[in-house]
Structures are given as structure tokens and as C-alpha cells.
Design a protein around this motif. Structure first.
Motif, mmCIF file in Angstrom:
data_model
loop_
_atom_site.group_PDB
_atom_site.id
_atom_site.type_symbol
_atom_site.label_atom_id
_atom_site.label_comp_id
_atom_site.label_asym_id
_atom_site.label_seq_id
_atom_site.Cartn_x
_atom_site.Cartn_y
_atom_site.Cartn_z
ATOM 1 N N SER A 127 -66.811 -104.615 -30.503
ATOM 2 C CA SER A 127 -67.378 -103.366 -31.024
ATOM 3 C C SER A 127 -66.899 -102.147 -30.245
ATOM 4 O O SER A 127 -66.979 -101.021 -30.738
ATOM 5 N N VAL A 128 -66.415 -102.367 -29.003
ATOM 6 C CA VAL A 128 -65.885 -101.249 -28.204
ATOM 7 C C VAL A 128 -64.361 -101.356 -28.075
ATOM 8 O O VAL A 128 -63.765 -100.785 -27.159
ATOM 9 N N ALA A 129 -63.750 -102.103 -28.985
ATOM 10 C CA ALA A 129 -62.285 -102.224 -29.060
ATOM 11 C C ALA A 129 -61.681 -102.848 -27.810
ATOM 12 O O ALA A 129 -60.605 -102.448 -27.356
ATOM 13 N N LEU A 130 -62.387 -103.840 -27.239
ATOM 14 C CA LEU A 130 -61.846 -104.587 -26.104
ATOM 15 C C LEU A 130 -61.394 -105.955 -26.614
ATOM 16 O O LEU A 130 -62.230 -106.812 -26.918
ATOM 17 N N PRO A 131 -60.094 -106.201 -26.724
ATOM 18 C CA PRO A 131 -59.592 -107.457 -27.293
ATOM 19 C C PRO A 131 -59.621 -108.592 -26.262
ATOM 20 O O PRO A 131 -58.777 -108.659 -25.369
ATOM 21 N N VAL A 132 -60.596 -109.475 -26.375
ATOM 22 C CA VAL A 132 -60.778 -110.554 -25.402
ATOM 23 C C VAL A 132 -59.845 -111.715 -25.731
ATOM 24 O O VAL A 132 -59.938 -112.307 -26.807
ATOM 25 N N GLU A 133 -58.970 -112.041 -24.790
ATOM 26 C CA GLU A 133 -58.047 -113.168 -24.972
ATOM 27 C C GLU A 133 -58.723 -114.482 -24.620
ATOM 28 O O GLU A 133 -58.531 -115.494 -25.283
ATOM 29 N N SER A 134 -59.537 -114.471 -23.562
ATOM 30 C CA SER A 134 -60.249 -115.689 -23.165
ATOM 31 C C SER A 134 -61.379 -115.325 -22.216
ATOM 32 O O SER A 134 -61.377 -114.260 -21.585
ATOM 33 N N PHE A 135 -62.348 -116.237 -22.155
ATOM 34 C CA PHE A 135 -63.369 -116.206 -21.115
ATOM 35 C C PHE A 135 -62.966 -117.219 -20.052
ATOM 36 O O PHE A 135 -62.409 -118.275 -20.365
ATOM 37 N N VAL A 136 -63.247 -116.903 -18.788
ATOM 38 C CA VAL A 136 -62.972 -117.843 -17.705
ATOM 39 C C VAL A 136 -64.211 -117.958 -16.830
ATOM 40 O O VAL A 136 -64.990 -117.006 -16.703
ATOM 41 N N ASP A 137 -64.406 -119.131 -16.269
ATOM 42 C CA ASP A 137 -65.525 -119.330 -15.356
ATOM 43 C C ASP A 137 -65.260 -118.563 -14.072
ATOM 44 O O ASP A 137 -64.231 -118.747 -13.410
ATOM 45 N N ALA A 138 -66.182 -117.691 -13.694
ATOM 46 C CA ALA A 138 -65.963 -116.818 -12.530
ATOM 47 C C ALA A 138 -65.830 -117.607 -11.239
ATOM 48 O O ALA A 138 -65.023 -117.263 -10.368
ATOM 49 N N ALA A 139 -66.611 -118.688 -11.083
ATOM 50 C CA ALA A 139 -66.552 -119.480 -9.856
ATOM 51 C C ALA A 139 -65.209 -120.185 -9.727
ATOM 52 O O ALA A 139 -64.582 -120.177 -8.657
ATOM 53 N N ALA A 140 -64.750 -120.816 -10.807
ATOM 54 C CA ALA A 140 -63.458 -121.503 -10.776
ATOM 55 C C ALA A 140 -62.328 -120.512 -10.517
ATOM 56 O O ALA A 140 -61.379 -120.809 -9.780
ATOM 57 N N LEU A 141 -62.429 -119.319 -11.104
ATOM 58 C CA LEU A 141 -61.384 -118.315 -10.917
ATOM 59 C C LEU A 141 -61.323 -117.862 -9.461
ATOM 60 O O LEU A 141 -60.225 -117.715 -8.892
ATOM 61 N N ALA A 142 -62.469 -117.641 -8.824
ATOM 62 C CA ALA A 142 -62.470 -117.208 -7.428
ATOM 63 C C ALA A 142 -61.805 -118.245 -6.534
ATOM 64 O O ALA A 142 -61.000 -117.909 -5.653
ATOM 65 N N ALA A 143 -62.118 -119.526 -6.764
ATOM 66 C CA ALA A 143 -61.513 -120.587 -5.952
ATOM 67 C C ALA A 143 -60.016 -120.693 -6.204
ATOM 68 O O ALA A 143 -59.225 -120.876 -5.273
ATOM 69 N N ALA A 144 -59.609 -120.571 -7.465
ATOM 70 C CA ALA A 144 -58.181 -120.665 -7.795
ATOM 71 C C ALA A 144 -57.401 -119.505 -7.204
ATOM 72 O O ALA A 144 -56.280 -119.672 -6.713
ATOM 73 N N ALA A 145 -57.984 -118.306 -7.234
ATOM 74 C CA ALA A 145 -57.270 -117.110 -6.776
ATOM 75 C C ALA A 145 -57.070 -117.095 -5.266
ATOM 76 O O ALA A 145 -56.129 -116.478 -4.769
ATOM 77 N N LEU A 146 -57.951 -117.779 -4.518
ATOM 78 C CA LEU A 146 -57.837 -117.793 -3.066
ATOM 79 C C LEU A 146 -56.884 -118.868 -2.564
ATOM 80 O O LEU A 146 -56.559 -118.892 -1.370
ATOM 81 N N GLY A 147 -56.459 -119.776 -3.450
ATOM 82 C CA GLY A 147 -55.556 -120.835 -3.019
ATOM 83 C C GLY A 147 -56.171 -121.724 -1.961
ATOM 84 O O GLY A 147 -55.511 -122.111 -0.996
#
Length: 484
Positions: A127-147
């Protein structure tokens, strides 16, 4: 901007894009009840003077398992639109404007968001013209990003009206969410409310001045709380005060509060966080605790964690980190369709971990050991306390179950979840270990034993459901160093 990362953490809702610093702020906003045009704008600076005009619960309502009100949906939509406008006006670190609008967005969601909640978020985003490609789990993303190194990671959340812990398993390829625990009673708002009461009680007792009798002085006190609590967490105590009146008649009312006084008001929340970690951690296993930096500012929390999780590493990540990580994820669908959007609970580990280089992380990633690192002294138990008897452990192998060997602990027939030979507590070359033999599981301090677990003085072993409990005690000092 072309790709944006959005983190729906209501205590620090963040939008990040490219080289610009993420736009981060608590989700305490104008509800637009008096003037709809102001809906979604920051309102933390007036939340105590005009509480009916502000909202802090709209994202919580979207994720709380019940259909949210139309007002909550409208406020969430207005806030997201306002935040996107701020992000569009952001500049790069070199001061250059960002090009264009969002072509694609990846949204990181906290533990409590289920499928129905994500459908609501998706409708708001579109409704605010934000095209969402995917949702990701925030916890898994934090762990993945820190290596992070391979093993179990427990990611802590502290929202405005909830708190949660999520177990993420990291292997050589990816970080994947396994299980989660969520509490929907409590959070930062309730904690800060209890701190306000603490300050008021102390000030009334010392000066007879009640700072909560007037909305303006209450707001001034509320504005100081985060910094004062952080100072108490670091230094053991902190002063907080107010100047009342003007000119020669002005008076300053001030009190000094200790870390322990603040911590006492957070004891229930801290205890629940500790319990959730115990539920998610394999008994006695070393784990990494990953938390937003705001948890380091809570007086007494580090001490509560250190008392329970000696030798575990704790990492603190800056606000906006998860949004930055989402903005850096590879896009799988550059032209999101109008239909369903996937939720990714497993994410490939980043080739270049954020925070390990001069990449797009704003602020430090802090690592510290809780209660000393590997090799810290471990108080070994000398006896197993059961039914009023203290059974010596030196050189022993004590079987426990419905039909243990001679000299073991016999549990009554009919106890649910108890095997004939359930577990053994034994002296293993100077360490005391519990070896689980059952299908039903043995638990140490609420954590299920994965095969075997090293024990220390003060541990409690539970067998069965609801079960019986045995305690490990130390009679006379007996110390050792954990073996690998």
C-alpha cells in the motif's frame, strides 16, 4: 535507492539502503487521532505528556496472533510510509543523495511474526509502494551476517511489548532458525515504566517531591532514563534529577540509584530471558548469545546472564545491523510478483561478514565472555542430593531410573517419562558428567541433555514430567578446569 533492508524491530525499527546510515528509531509514533496527517511521525518526546495521542503497540498488535484493529493497521502503514520518506531523503556517507526509489525490499521479521502477520505486513508494504522480494528471519540473518563459527547461536530480542529468544544452528554453509520462545507480557515499555516508579519513590522519600504529579516533569524524567540506566549498568550507580522552578527559587531534586535497584525492577524479565535460553540450549553446551546493543544498557542483565552461562560468548550488535544485512542480501527475484512472498528461515553465511571489515556496519560489534572464558575455574560437585541423602560422587557411577543397578537411585513406577535406566551420573577422570540413556530426556537446569553434559555445583537435574529433581552440591571446595 534500489534495494532496501527493513527490520521490523519495534524497539528500533530500521530501514537501510546502500552506503547510507540506516534510519533507526523506536516505533513510538503519533497515532494521528487529532490530525491524520501527523500519523506515523515520531512521538517519543511527547509520549508522557500526551499518552493518548501516541502509539507503541501497532506492530505488536499485528504480530500478536489476533486480528489487529484497523487503527493499528493504519498507524503501521503511516509509520512505514514516513520512515521510507526519511530513507529516501538520506544521503551516502560522502553526502551524496541516493538515487531513485526502492526497486526491491527484503524485510527481516522478529520471532513472533507468523504467516497471518506477514500477510498483513505485505499488504501494508504494497500500500506504500514498497515491493517486498522476501521475508527473512531476523535471528538467522544476524547469525549469517556475522559469519559466526559453527554451532548453536541464541539470538535475544527485547521489543517494546515483548521479548524472545531464538535458537539458530550455524554450519559451514548456512544459519538456520530451529526453535523460538516468545513472551508477550513485558518489554522495554513496561521496564521503563517500573524504572519511572523507582525514581519517583526514591525522590519522594528523599525530597518529598513527586516527579510524576505533572506530565511535563514526568516526560523530562522519562527522557533521561535510557542514559541513566546505561550509566548505572556500567558504573554501578547513577544520579538522576530535575530542576523545578526558575530564577532564585529554582530547586533541583536529585537521587542516586544503584545498579541493583534498577536490576530488581527487571528481575522478572531477566529471569524469563534466562529461562528461555535454558530451554533452547543443549544442556551445558557452549553457545553464542547474540543480542542488540540495547541489552548492554540494562542494569544487572549481564550479571544475570554471567551467573547462568559461564564460558559462553556474548556478541552485541548495533541498532540497524539487521536492516543493513537485509540490504546486502542477494536478491532472488528482482521483480516481485503480486502474489505470496516467501519467508526464508535459512540463510547462507556471508562471504565477507559484516563487522569484520570496514563494510556497512555502523558501530562496533562487541564480543565478551560471560563469567570468564574457556578454562575458567569450575566448581565441581562432590555429592548428589536425593531424598534427604547426599551421595558421594568421587569415583562413583550412580545409575538413575525405575530399574537401576545396585546402589543406584530407584524412581517409583508410574512416573511419567522415566525409563528403566534413565541416566547415569559419574566421575569421569575428575569431571562429573550426566549420561542420558532415555527416550524421554534428562534435563539440567531446564536444558535437555544431548547425550552427555558436564555438571557443576548448584546444577539441578530433572527426570520425568513433571518429574523429580536432584541437586548437585559441593561439600568442601573441589575445583577443576573443564576438559575438552
Amino acid at each position: 535507492m534500489t534495494q532496501v533492508g527493513v527490520a521490523l524491530d519495534d524497539a528500533a525499527l530500521a530501514i537501510a539502503s546502500g552506503a547510507a546510515a540506516p534510519v533507526v528509531a523506536p516505533s513510538i509514533v503519533d497515532a494521528g487521532r487529532g490530525q491524520r496527517a501527523t500519523a506515523g511521525r515520531p512521538a517519543a518526546a511527547s509520549v508522557r505528556t500526551h499518552p493518548a495521542a501516541a502509539s507503541s503497540r501497532h506492530w505488536f498488535d499485528l504480530a500478536n496472533g489476533r486480528p489487529p484493529s484497523q487503527e493499528s493497521l493504519a498507524i503501521a502503514r503511516a509509520e512505514l510510509a514516513y520512515r521510507l520518506g526519511e530513507a529516501a531523503n538520506a544521503t551516502t556517507d560522502a553526502g551524496e543523495p541516493l538515487p531513485g526509489g526502492p526497486a526491491v525490499a527484503i524485510v527481516a521479521v522478529p520471532a513472533a511474526f507468523d504467516g497471518a502477520a506477514l500477510a498483513r505486513v505485505l499488504a501494508i508494504a504494497r500500500s506504500v509502494a514498497l515491493p517486498v522480494e522476501s521475508f527473512v528471519d531476523a535471528a538467522a540473518l544476524a547469525a549469517a551476517a556475522l559469519g559466526l563459527a559453527e554451532g548453536a547461536v541464541i539470538v535475544l530480542e527485547l521489543g517494546l511489548h515483548h521479548f524472545a529468544a531464538t535458537r539458530v544452528d550455524v554450519d559451514g554453509r548456512e544459519a538456520r532458525r530451529r526453535s523460538t520462545r516468545v513472551r508477550t507480557r513485558g518489554g522495554l515499555v513496561a521496564l521503563q515504566e517500573s524504572w519511572l516508579q523507582l525514581v519517583s519513590e526514591a525522590m519522594v522519600l528523599k525530597t518529598r517531591f513527586d516527579p510524576l504529579h505533572d506530565a511535563a516533569t514526568e516526560q523530562r524524567l522519562y527522557d533521561q532514563l535510557p542514559a541513566v540506566a546505561a550509566q548505572a549498568a556500567r558504573g554501578g550507580s547513577a544520579a538522576i534529577g530535575l530542576a523545578v522552578g526558575s530564577g532564585e527559587g529554582a530547586l533541583r531534586h536529585e537521587v542516586v540509584l544503584s545498579r541493583d535497584q534498577f536490576a530488581a525492577r527487571g528481575e522478572a524479565l531477566y529471569g524469563d530471558l534466562v529461562a528461555m535460553i535454558h530451554e533452547l540450549r543443549p544442556a551445558g553446551a557452549p553457545v553464542t548469545l547474540l543480542a542488540p546493543a540495547r541489552l548492554a544498557t540494562l542494569p544487572g542483565l549481564r550479571e544475570a546472564l554471567a551467573a547462568e552461562f559461564q564460558g559462553c560468548e556474548m556478541l552485541l550488535v548495533p541498532e540497524g545491523f539487521v536492516a543493513r544485512a537485509a540490504a546486502c542480501l542477494p536478491v532472488q527475484n528482482a521483480a516481485p510478483a503480486a502474489g505470496a512472498v516467501p519467508l526464508r528461515r535459512g540463510l547462507a553465511r556471508f562471504d565477507a561478514p559484516l563487522g569484520a571489515t570496514d563494510g556497512p556496519v555502523v558501530g562496533p560489534v562487541v564480543g565478551e565472555w560471560l563469567g570468564g572464558g574457556e578454562g575458567a575455574p569450575l566448581e565441581l560437585p562432590t555429592h548428589l542430593l536425593w531424598s534427604g541423602s547426599a551421595l558421594p560422587l568421587a569415583g562413583a557411577a550412580i545409575e538413575i531410573g525405575r530399574m537401576p543397578a545396585a546402589g543406584g537411585i530407584v524412581l517409583a513406577e508410574g512416573l511419567a517419562g522415566v525409563s528403566r535406566l534413565h541416566c547415569t551420573v559419574r566421575d569421569d577422570a575428575g569431571s562429573i558428567v550426566l549420561v542420558d540413556h532415555s527416550r524421554h530426556g534428562s534435563f539440567v537446569n531446564g536444558e535437555r541433555v544431548a547425550g552427555r553434559a558436564r555438571l557443576r555445583a548448584g546444577d539441578r537435574v530433572r527426570i520425568g514430567d513433571p518429574g523429580v529433581e536432584l541437586a548437585l552440591i559441593s561439600v568442601g571446595a573441589r575445583h577443576g578446569t573443564p576438559q575438552g
